[in-house]
Enzyme design. Structure first.
Site, PDB file in Angstrom:
ATOM      1  N   ARG A  45       1.080  -1.033  -0.054  1.00 14.20           N
ATOM      2  CA  ARG A  45       0.004  -0.068   0.074  1.00 14.20           C
ATOM      3  C   ARG A  45       0.855   1.089  -0.047  1.00 14.20           C
ATOM      4  O   ARG A  45       2.003   1.154   0.279  1.00 14.20           O
ATOM      5  CB  ARG A  45      -0.980   0.100   1.296  1.00 14.20           C
ATOM      6  CG  ARG A  45      -1.947  -1.059   1.404  1.00 14.20           C
ATOM      7  CD  ARG A  45      -2.917  -0.988   2.355  1.00 14.20           C
ATOM      8  NE  ARG A  45      -3.502  -2.193   2.430  1.00 14.20           N
ATOM      9  CZ  ARG A  45      -3.716  -3.007   3.445  1.00 14.20           C
ATOM     10  NH1 ARG A  45      -3.246  -2.556   4.883  1.00 14.20           N
ATOM     11  NH2 ARG A  45      -4.601  -4.295   3.458  1.00 14.20           N
ATOM     12  N   ARG A 138     -13.566  -6.141  23.400  1.00 16.79           N
ATOM     13  CA  ARG A 138     -12.796  -5.632  22.443  1.00 16.79           C
ATOM     14  C   ARG A 138     -13.668  -5.083  21.172  1.00 16.79           C
ATOM     15  O   ARG A 138     -13.290  -4.193  20.472  1.00 16.79           O
ATOM     16  CB  ARG A 138     -11.817  -6.871  22.037  1.00 16.79           C
ATOM     17  CG  ARG A 138     -10.696  -6.227  21.356  1.00 16.79           C
ATOM     18  CD  ARG A 138      -9.429  -7.067  21.253  1.00 16.79           C
ATOM     19  NE  ARG A 138      -9.949  -8.410  20.192  1.00 16.79           N
ATOM     20  CZ  ARG A 138      -8.919  -9.127  19.954  1.00 16.79           C
ATOM     21  NH1 ARG A 138      -7.779  -9.202  20.411  1.00 16.79           N
ATOM     22  NH2 ARG A 138      -9.464 -10.094  18.991  1.00 16.79           N
ATOM     23  N   ARG A 149     -13.377 -18.194  17.682  1.00 17.91           N
ATOM     24  CA  ARG A 149     -12.067 -17.924  18.374  1.00 17.91           C
ATOM     25  C   ARG A 149     -12.342 -18.850  19.859  1.00 17.91           C
ATOM     26  O   ARG A 149     -11.236 -19.229  20.292  1.00 17.91           O
ATOM     27  CB  ARG A 149     -12.053 -16.528  18.568  1.00 17.91           C
ATOM     28  CG  ARG A 149     -11.236 -15.827  17.590  1.00 17.91           C
ATOM     29  CD  ARG A 149     -11.359 -14.294  17.560  1.00 17.91           C
ATOM     30  NE  ARG A 149     -10.741 -13.887  16.264  1.00 17.91           N
ATOM     31  CZ  ARG A 149      -9.618 -13.352  16.001  1.00 17.91           C
ATOM     32  NH1 ARG A 149      -8.618 -13.248  16.842  1.00 17.91           N
ATOM     33  NH2 ARG A 149      -9.498 -12.981  14.692  1.00 17.91           N
TER      34      ARG A 149
HETATM   35  N1  LIG Z   1      -5.820  -8.148  32.627  1.00 23.43           N
HETATM   36  C1  LIG Z   1      -6.672  -7.684  31.640  1.00 23.43           C
HETATM   37  N2  LIG Z   1      -7.895  -7.072  32.173  1.00 23.43           N
HETATM   38  C2  LIG Z   1      -8.895  -6.633  31.531  1.00 23.43           C
HETATM   39  N3  LIG Z   1      -8.989  -6.778  30.203  1.00 23.43           N
HETATM   40  C3  LIG Z   1      -7.778  -7.046  29.507  1.00 23.43           C
HETATM   41  C4  LIG Z   1      -6.820  -7.545  30.236  1.00 23.43           C
HETATM   42  N4  LIG Z   1      -5.844  -8.003  29.234  1.00 23.43           N
HETATM   43  C5  LIG Z   1      -6.391  -7.591  28.122  1.00 23.43           C
HETATM   44  N5  LIG Z   1      -7.586  -7.050  28.244  1.00 23.43           N
HETATM   45  C6  LIG Z   1      -8.503  -6.575  27.028  1.00 23.43           C
HETATM   46  O1  LIG Z   1      -9.028  -7.862  26.592  1.00 23.43           O
HETATM   47  C7  LIG Z   1      -9.074  -7.711  25.080  1.00 23.43           C
HETATM   48  C8  LIG Z   1      -8.140  -8.710  24.302  1.00 23.43           C
HETATM   49  O2  LIG Z   1      -6.822  -8.523  24.577  1.00 23.43           O
HETATM   50  P1  LIG Z   1      -5.668  -8.581  23.284  1.00 23.43           P
HETATM   51  O3  LIG Z   1      -6.189  -7.697  22.216  1.00 23.43           O
HETATM   52  O4  LIG Z   1      -4.428  -8.049  24.077  1.00 23.43           O
HETATM   53  O5  LIG Z   1      -5.680 -10.044  23.153  1.00 23.43           O
HETATM   54  P2  LIG Z   1      -4.598 -11.082  22.148  1.00 23.43           P
HETATM   55  O6  LIG Z   1      -4.182 -12.208  23.041  1.00 23.43           O
HETATM   56  O7  LIG Z   1      -3.566 -10.174  21.669  1.00 23.43           O
HETATM   57  O8  LIG Z   1      -5.695 -11.397  21.186  1.00 23.43           O
HETATM   58  P3  LIG Z   1      -5.431 -12.011  19.515  1.00 23.43           P
HETATM   59  O9  LIG Z   1      -4.890 -13.158  19.340  1.00 23.43           O
HETATM   60  O10 LIG Z   1      -6.594 -11.902  18.862  1.00 23.43           O
HETATM   61  O11 LIG Z   1      -4.653 -10.781  18.863  1.00 23.43           O
HETATM   62  C9  LIG Z   1      -8.578  -6.301  24.765  1.00 23.43           C
HETATM   63  O12 LIG Z   1      -9.835  -5.574  24.557  1.00 23.43           O
HETATM   64  C10 LIG Z   1      -7.713  -5.856  26.127  1.00 23.43           C
HETATM   65  O13 LIG Z   1      -7.702  -4.597  26.219  1.00 23.43           O
END
Ligand SMILES: Nc1ncnc2c1ncn2[C@@H]1O[C@H](COP(=O)(O)OP(=O)(O)OP(=O)(O)O)[C@@H](O)[C@H]1O
Length: 189
Positions: A45, A138, A149
């Site tokens: 892009r 999220r 998921r």
């Molecule tokens: N300890 C916590 N307490 C409350 N909310 C949380 C906490 N950790 C993460 N979150 C929230 O949970 C959601 C999922 O977190 P995140 O996007 O970091 O997950 P991920 O493992 O990276 O997911 P993916 O594999 O889909 O990318 C987000 O909205 C985040 O703000």
């Protein structure tokens, strides 16, 4: 501060908090860690730089390399291939940074067949109910995607519980404690 390895694999169910934790880590230690540059067969892009945003490659080239076992993971989304090569991970280490590899269970199994020798960290939610709340909270997924998921999460959690699958398990209940636990898994005491 010294890390206990040059490469860390961070895995766990979608929504368990991998990105949240890694974002904090990169913010606190901006010069220590790096992500590998992925390959893709999609067109760049405007503003995207080859070798920086992605390695932009031809489909034939990427198919060949995947078949030759040069990739840790690869997948096709809307007709374009994406993937992480073993060399892209090695390049991060060669640049003097510690490589953070955020991959799913299949990717973890695949890394185990390479010579990369990382530390494996599993990020898990306290319960499936909490995971579901966070995924919905999220707001990035459709209802079908949340269901898919959560189903995949069951398998990720089972694999996470398998003895020896991971070097360290970080339970992401309270974010502050989870971040501390992640840092203790990464840095030498
Ligand atoms: N300890 C916590 N307490 C409350 N909310 C949380 C906490 N950790 C993460 N979150 C929230 O949970 C959601 C999922 O977190 P995140 O996007 O970091 O997950 P991920 O493992 O990276 O997911 P993916 O594999 O889909 O990318 C987000 O909205 C985040 O703000």
């Amino acid at each position: 501060m010294q890390t206990v390895a040059k490469i860390f694999v961070i895995s766990g169910p979608s929504g368990s908090g991998k990105s949240t934790l890694l974002k904090r880590l990169f913010a606190e230690y901006p010069d220590t860690f790096g992500f590998s540059v992925s390959h893709t067969t999609r067109k760049p892009r405007p503003g995207e730089e080859n070798g920086k945003d992605y390695h932009f490659v031809l489909k034939e080239h990427m198919e060949e390399q995947v078949a030759a076992g040069k990739f840790i993971e690869s997948a096709t989304f809307s007709g374009n291939m994406y993937g992480t090569s073993i060399k892209a991970v090695e390049d991060v280490v060669e640049s003097g940074k510690v490589c953070m590899l955020d991959i799913d269970m299949q990717g973890v199994k695949s890394v185990k067949n390479t010579q990369l020798n990382p530390r494996y960290i599993f990020v898990r939610p306290p319960t499936l109910e909490v995971l579901e709340q966070r995924l919905r909270g999220r707001g990035t997924e459709t209802e079908e995607a949340v269901t898919a998921r959560l189903e995949a999460s069951q398998r990720e959690l089972e694999y996470g519980d398998t003895p020896g699958a991971y070097d360290r398990i970080v339970i992401n209940d309270d974010l502050e404690s989870a971040y501390k636990s992640l840092k203790s898994a990464i840095f030498e005491a």
